[in-house]
Scaffold this active site. Structure first.
Site, PDB file in Angstrom:
ATOM      1  CG  HIS A  33       3.035  -4.108  -0.508  1.00 21.48           C
ATOM      2  ND1 HIS A  33       3.904  -3.365   0.246  1.00 21.48           N
ATOM      3  CD2 HIS A  33       3.680  -4.394  -1.663  1.00 21.48           C
ATOM      4  CE1 HIS A  33       5.038  -3.209  -0.428  1.00 21.48           C
ATOM      5  NE2 HIS A  33       4.929  -3.814  -1.578  1.00 21.48           N
ATOM      6  CD  GLN A 151       7.061  -4.478 -11.376  1.00 22.85           C
ATOM      7  OE1 GLN A 151       8.231  -4.532 -11.097  1.00 22.85           O
ATOM      8  NE2 GLN A 151       6.118  -4.483 -10.441  1.00 22.85           N
TER       9      GLN A 151
HETATM   10  O1  PAF Z   1       7.116  -4.682  -7.772  1.00 26.02           O
HETATM   11  C1  PAF Z   1       7.823  -5.449  -7.077  1.00 26.02           C
HETATM   12  O2  PAF Z   1       7.759  -5.443  -5.846  1.00 26.02           O
HETATM   13  C2  PAF Z   1       8.787  -6.392  -7.763  1.00 26.02           C
HETATM   14  O3  PAF Z   1       9.316  -5.828  -8.922  1.00 26.02           O
HETATM   15  C3  PAF Z   1       8.157  -7.775  -8.060  1.00 26.02           C
HETATM   16  C4  PAF Z   1       7.025  -7.664  -9.052  1.00 26.02           C
HETATM   17  C5  PAF Z   1       7.674  -8.413  -6.775  1.00 26.02           C
HETATM   18  C6  PAF Z   1       9.217  -8.694  -8.682  1.00 26.02           C
HETATM   19  O4  PAF Z   1      10.302  -8.880  -7.835  1.00 26.02           O
END
Ligand code: PAF
Length: 280
Positions: A33, A151
């Protein structure tokens, strides 16, 4: 860093800002992150991060209740890194003040395959919350990790189709020294499983080596990779070689012609479900 919990406070902090760079997360922040936030900082100013565990993207038997919520230590990590200007950490009542009847439904051919097939409704939940977060933050740029490969594609396509003025940037997957992709869910792993977990990426690398060695039968490569993990005690949801451009299967002549491919995987080790991928 300012920590805000309401949309009103968020908008107060961001008034007049046209170059906002955004990193949405569900918290329990790790080096992966923090790398997204660094990239966000290179592409805009100020950087906004969000922490919100989005119930809508969890299935009824998934880990919503036990998903690690570590806001205080997340704040400390962000303060130390100094990349983020505003952290938006709404609660459910703030982001979903009423039942969410309008939802973003990705097309079946992308949203209902692979992760979407194993986790029905997952991409509707992700797309809906990301659209809501974009509407709150109004970023110019948003950063997502490539570990969640499908995603990333779902969100890119959503932005394109809704003409959202947000540029989506992808960050390479951050791994530990053994090759395990960093994930908040890694902390569910028992010690023995933790040692085994890098085998997911190792299996994808072996598949890649065989493909590069001239073995073009992708169904056989997938089946062998699944068998390799199953023999080591994994329960595999899928290992799938797909076209990078749409995550659909590549025909044999496309593979032979050098169509860019990616192998995506999801598998369980004990009670922990891990996903990973490798661009081939
Ligand atoms: O990847 C994630 O942590 C989640 O899917 C996100 C993009 C924050 C959406 O809740």
């Amino acid at each position: 860093m300012k920590v805000v919990h309401t949309i009103e406070d968020l908008r107060d902090q961001l008034r007049g800002q046209l170059r906002v760079s955004f990193v949405p997360t569900m918290g329990n922040l790790h080096r992966g992150h923090l790398a997204l936030m660094k990239l966000a900082r290179q592409h805009g100013d100020p950087v906004v991060a969000s922490i919100f565990v989005n119930r809508m993207q969890f299935g009824p038997n998934e880990d919503f209740d036990r998903y690690p919520r570590t806001l205080q230590s997340d704040i400390e990590k962000l303060e130390r890194e100094r990349d983020v200007y505003v952290l938006f950490a709404p609660d459910e009542r703030e982001l979903y003040p009423e039942p969410q009847n309008y939802r973003v439904q990705p097309p079946q051919e992308l949203g209902d395959i692979l992760e979407g097939e194993c986790r029905p409704g997952f991409f509707t939940g992700v797309s809906t919350v990301v659209l809501k977060l974009f509407s709150c933050v109004q970023p110019r740029v948003a950063v997502f990790g490539k570990k969640d490969y499908q995603q990333l594609m779902v969100i890119r396509n959503m932005c394109r189709q809704f003409q959202l003025p947000v540029e989506i940037l992808a960050h390479e997957t951050v791994r530990d020294d053994q090759g395990l992709a960093l994930s908040s869910r890694n902390q569910y792993l028992q010690p023995g499983e933790r040692a085994e977990a890098p085998q997911l990426q190792a299996t994808l690398r072996e598949l890649q080596a065989r493909l590069h060695g001239g073995q073009r039968d992708t169904a056989k490569l997938e089946a062998d990779a699944i068998a390799r993990l199953a023999a080591r005690g994994w329960s595999v949801d899928y290992i799938a070689v797909r076209r990078q451009r749409d995550l659909h299967k590549a025909a044999a002549d496309e593979v032979a012609a050098g169509e860019p491919l990616v192998v995506l995987a999801a598998a369980r080790l004990g009670a922990t479900r891990l996903i990973d991928n490798l661009e081939l």
